[in-house]
Enzyme design. Structure first.
Site, PDB file in Angstrom:
ATOM      1  CB  SER A 107      -0.881  -0.001   1.252  1.00 24.52           C
ATOM      2  OG  SER A 107      -1.480   1.265   1.463  1.00 24.52           O
ATOM      3  CE1 TYR A 131      -6.414   5.040  -1.911  1.00 26.98           C
ATOM      4  CE2 TYR A 131      -4.784   4.426  -0.280  1.00 26.98           C
ATOM      5  CZ  TYR A 131      -6.040   4.291  -0.820  1.00 26.98           C
ATOM      6  OH  TYR A 131      -6.926   3.404  -0.271  1.00 26.98           O
ATOM      7  CB  THR A 157      -6.721   2.711  -4.871  1.00 22.50           C
ATOM      8  OG1 THR A 157      -5.874   1.592  -4.605  1.00 22.50           O
ATOM      9  CG2 THR A 157      -8.026   2.556  -4.104  1.00 22.50           C
ATOM     10  CE  LYS A 224      -7.172  -2.059  -4.086  1.00 19.56           C
ATOM     11  NZ  LYS A 224      -8.227  -1.859  -3.075  1.00 19.56           N
ATOM     12  CG  HIS A 248     -11.292   0.500  -0.500  1.00 21.92           C
ATOM     13  ND1 HIS A 248     -10.547   1.296  -1.339  1.00 21.92           N
ATOM     14  CD2 HIS A 248     -10.605   0.457   0.670  1.00 21.92           C
ATOM     15  CE1 HIS A 248      -9.470   1.735  -0.690  1.00 21.92           C
ATOM     16  NE2 HIS A 248      -9.478   1.218   0.526  1.00 21.92           N
TER      17      HIS A 248
HETATM   18  C1  FNR Z   1      -7.779  -1.962   2.682  1.00 25.11           C
HETATM   19  N1  FNR Z   1      -7.793  -1.756   1.306  1.00 25.11           N
HETATM   20  C2  FNR Z   1      -6.887  -0.892   0.748  1.00 25.11           C
HETATM   21  N2  FNR Z   1      -6.870  -0.702  -0.586  1.00 25.11           N
HETATM   22  C3  FNR Z   1      -5.978   0.133  -1.143  1.00 25.11           C
HETATM   23  O1  FNR Z   1      -5.985   0.302  -2.350  1.00 25.11           O
HETATM   24  N3  FNR Z   1      -5.048   0.771  -0.376  1.00 25.11           N
HETATM   25  C4  FNR Z   1      -5.000   0.626   0.964  1.00 25.11           C
HETATM   26  O2  FNR Z   1      -4.142   1.197   1.622  1.00 25.11           O
HETATM   27  C5  FNR Z   1      -5.967  -0.202   1.567  1.00 25.11           C
HETATM   28  N4  FNR Z   1      -6.009  -0.340   2.908  1.00 25.11           N
HETATM   29  C6  FNR Z   1      -6.885  -1.215   3.472  1.00 25.11           C
HETATM   30  C7  FNR Z   1      -6.873  -1.397   4.845  1.00 25.11           C
HETATM   31  C8  FNR Z   1      -7.698  -2.344   5.427  1.00 25.11           C
HETATM   32  C9  FNR Z   1      -7.649  -2.556   6.895  1.00 25.11           C
HETATM   33  C10 FNR Z   1      -8.564  -3.126   4.617  1.00 25.11           C
HETATM   34  C11 FNR Z   1      -9.448  -4.202   5.217  1.00 25.11           C
HETATM   35  C12 FNR Z   1      -8.595  -2.927   3.264  1.00 25.11           C
HETATM   36  C13 FNR Z   1      -8.712  -2.539   0.440  1.00 25.11           C
HETATM   37  C14 FNR Z   1      -8.082  -3.857   0.034  1.00 25.11           C
HETATM   38  O3  FNR Z   1      -7.027  -3.654  -0.869  1.00 25.11           O
HETATM   39  C15 FNR Z   1      -9.108  -4.782  -0.635  1.00 25.11           C
HETATM   40  O4  FNR Z   1      -9.786  -4.106  -1.665  1.00 25.11           O
HETATM   41  C16 FNR Z   1     -10.145  -5.349   0.354  1.00 25.11           C
HETATM   42  O5  FNR Z   1      -9.547  -5.599   1.594  1.00 25.11           O
HETATM   43  C17 FNR Z   1     -10.773  -6.626  -0.186  1.00 25.11           C
HETATM   44  O6  FNR Z   1     -11.699  -7.161   0.688  1.00 25.11           O
HETATM   45  P1  FNR Z   1     -11.362  -8.338   1.746  1.00 25.11           P
HETATM   46  O7  FNR Z   1     -10.457  -9.324   1.050  1.00 25.11           O
HETATM   47  O8  FNR Z   1     -10.676  -7.655   2.897  1.00 25.11           O
HETATM   48  O9  FNR Z   1     -12.686  -8.863   2.095  1.00 25.11           O
HETATM   49  C1  LAC Z   2      -8.421   2.072   4.046  1.00 24.79           C
HETATM   50  C2  LAC Z   2      -7.512   2.903   3.199  1.00 24.79           C
HETATM   51  C3  LAC Z   2      -6.266   3.342   3.779  1.00 24.79           C
HETATM   52  O1  LAC Z   2      -9.245   1.362   3.488  1.00 24.79           O
HETATM   53  O2  LAC Z   2      -7.386   2.397   1.944  1.00 24.79           O
HETATM   54  O3  LAC Z   2      -8.357   2.185   5.287  1.00 24.79           O
END
Ligand code: FNR
Ligand code: LAC
Length: 351
Positions: A107, A131, A157, A224, A248
Site C-alpha cells: 500500500s 494513491y 486505487t 482497482k 474496497h
Molecule cells: C484496505 N484496502 C486498501 N486498498 C488500497 O488500495 N489501499 C490501501 O491502503 C488499503 N487499505 C486497506 C486497509 C484495510 C484494513 C482493509 C481491510 C482494506 C482494500 C483492500 O485492498 C481490498 O480491496 C479489500 O480488503 C478486499 O476485501 P477483503 O479481502 O478484505 O474482504
Molecule cells: C483504508 C484505506 C487506507 O481502506 O485504503 O483504510
C-alpha cells in the site's frame, strides 16, 4: 483446542490479539456495513456445478496474471498501516506472500518504504498500490520509489476520492500510531486515516491522469475499484493493463453491490481485452473457484492474510495463504477442473 484450520479460525485469533481500535480499523466497513456483508453474501448466492468423472488425478492451482506466475489465483491486496498488526508489518506479509509463491501488493499508506520491503524479500515479485496526492511531487516521489525498487505493476486505487464513513473506527477512538515513511515527514503525525486522506489525497484525479501515471511508473497499471461496465470500458480505453473489481472491502461507498455481483458485467464489457481481478469477501477456496467461473483471472485478498499476520506473523500469513491454496486445489478437483484454466462459466449457477 486445535490449531487454526481455516481463515475464520485466524479471524478469531486476530480479534483476540488486536486492540479494539485496530480491530475496528481492519475488520470494519463503512456506513451500515451493508456492502461489507454483501461481499460475503454475494458468494453465497452462487452455487458450484461440479462435473464428475473428469481426470483430476493431478491438479495444479498455478496460474499467471499479466504473464507473471502465481502458485494460486490470489494476489495479496494492499492493506494500510500493517505495523499495527505486527511489529514488522509489511515486511512480514511480503515474506509470507513470497513463501506461498504469490505476489504482495504494498500500500501507499504502508509503514515500511517500497525499498525496505524489496530489500527484505529479495527476488520476490511485488506490486505497488498508488494513491494520487494533491501534491504531484509527492505522487511522483512515491511512484519513483516503487519503480526503482523493482515493483512490477501499479495498482491504482480509483474508489477513494475521499475515505468512506467508518463509524466503527470513530466509536473505537481509532488513530494510526505510525507514520508513512515513503511520504517523508509529512505523514509522521499521528492521525486518524480520514485526516491523512483529507490532508494528502487528491479527490480530483480523473481518467486523464492514468496516462501520465503509467508513463511515469513504467509498469502496467491496474485500476482497482471498478464496479461498472462503463468504467471498465473507460479503463481499457485509457490503457489499463488489467482491471480490479472491488468495493474496497466494503469500506468506501456503502450501498454498492457485493464485488462478486459486479464481476460479470465487467467481464462482459472488457470481453477478454484485459484480465479482470476481483476482491472483497474471499475467505475460502470455493470463493476463488466461483470468481474464476465468473471470469476473474485471480482474486485479491485483503483481510484474510492480515488475520494470519496478526495471529502469527509471516508464518501465520503464509499458513493462511497455504490453506487457501489447498482449499482451492480441493475445490478444483471436486468441481472437475485440473487447473484454473479449466474452470468455465458453467461451473457456477444461481441459487
Ligand atoms: C484496505 N484496502 C486498501 N486498498 C488500497 O488500495 N489501499 C490501501 O491502503 C488499503 N487499505 C486497506 C486497509 C484495510 C484494513 C482493509 C481491510 C482494506 C482494500 C483492500 O485492498 C481490498 O480491496 C479489500 O480488503 C478486499 O476485501 P477483503 O479481502 O478484505 O474482504
Ligand atoms: C483504508 C484505506 C487506507 O481502506 O485504503 O483504510
Amino acid at each position: 483446542v486445535t490449531e487454526p484450520l481455516c481463515v475464520h479460525d485466524y479471524e478469531l485469533l486476530a480479534r483476540e490479539r488486536l486492540d479494539p481500535g485496530c480491530w475496528a480499523y481492519y475488520a470494519g466497513g463503512s456506513g451500515d456495513e451493508w456492502t461489507l456483508r454483501e461481499n460475503r453474501a454475494a458468494f453465497a448466492r452462487w452455487v458450484l456445478r461440479p462435473r464428475v468423472l473428469v481426470d483430476v488425478g493431478e491438479v495444479s492451482t498455478a496460474t499467471t496474471v499479466l504473464g507473471q506466475p502465481l502458485s494460486l489465483p490470489l494476489v495479496v491486496a494492499p492493506v494500510a498501516y500493517l505495523r499495527m498488526a505486527h511489529p514488522e508489518g509489511e515486511v512480514e506479509l511480503a515474506r509470507a506472500a513470497a513463501a506461498a509463491g504469490t505476489i504482495y501488493t504494498l500500500s501507499t499508506m504502508a509503514t515500511a518504504t517500497p525499498a525496505e520491503v524489496a530489500g527484505a524479500v529479495p527476488g520476490a515479485n511485488r506490486w505497488f498500490q498508488l494513491y494520487v496526492f494533491k501534491d504531484e511531487g509527492l505522487t511522483r516521489s512515491v511512484v519513483e520509489q516503487a519503480r526503482e525498487a523493482g515493483y512490477s505493476a501499479l495498482v491504482l486505487t480509483v474508489d477513494t476520492p475521499r475515505l468512506g464513513n467508518r463509524e466503527g473506527q470513530v466509536r473505537a477512538g481509532f488513530n494510526v500510531q505510525f507514520g508513512v515513511p515513503a511520504l517523508g515527514a509529512i505523514a509522521d503525525a499521528k492521525l486518524a486515516p480520514q485526516d491523512h486522506f483529507r490532508e494528502l489525497v487528491a479527490g480530483a484525479t480523473t481518467w486523464r491522469d492514468l496516462e501520465w501515471i503509467a508513463e511515469l511508473a513504467q509498469m502496467p497499471v491496474i485500476p482497482k475499484g471498478i464496479m461498472t461496465a462503463e468504467d471498465a470500458l473507460l479503463a481499457v480505453e485509457h490503457g489499463a493493463a488489467a482491471v480490479a473489481v472491488s468495493n474496497h472491502g466494503g469500506r468506501q461507498l456503502d450501498g454498492v453491490a457485493g464485488a462478486l455481483d459486479a464481476l460479470p458485467e465487467v467481464v462482459e464489457a472488457v470481453a477478454g481485452r484485459v484480465e479482470v481481478l476481483v476482491d472483497g469477501g474471499v475467505r475460502r477456496g470455493i470463493d476463488i473457484v466461483k470468481a474464476l467461473a465468473l471470469g476473474a483471472r485471480a482474486v485479491l485478498a485483503g483481510r484474510a492474510p492480515v488475520w494470519g499476520l496478526a495471529a502469527g506473523g509471516s508464518e501465520g500469513a503464509a499458513r493462511v495463504l497455504e490453506l487457501l491454496r489447498a482449499e482451492t486445489e480441493l475445490a478444483l478437483a471436486l468441481v472437475g477442473a485440473a487447473s484454473p484454466d479449466e474452470v468455465v462459466r458453467a461451473h457456477v449457477g444461481r441459487t
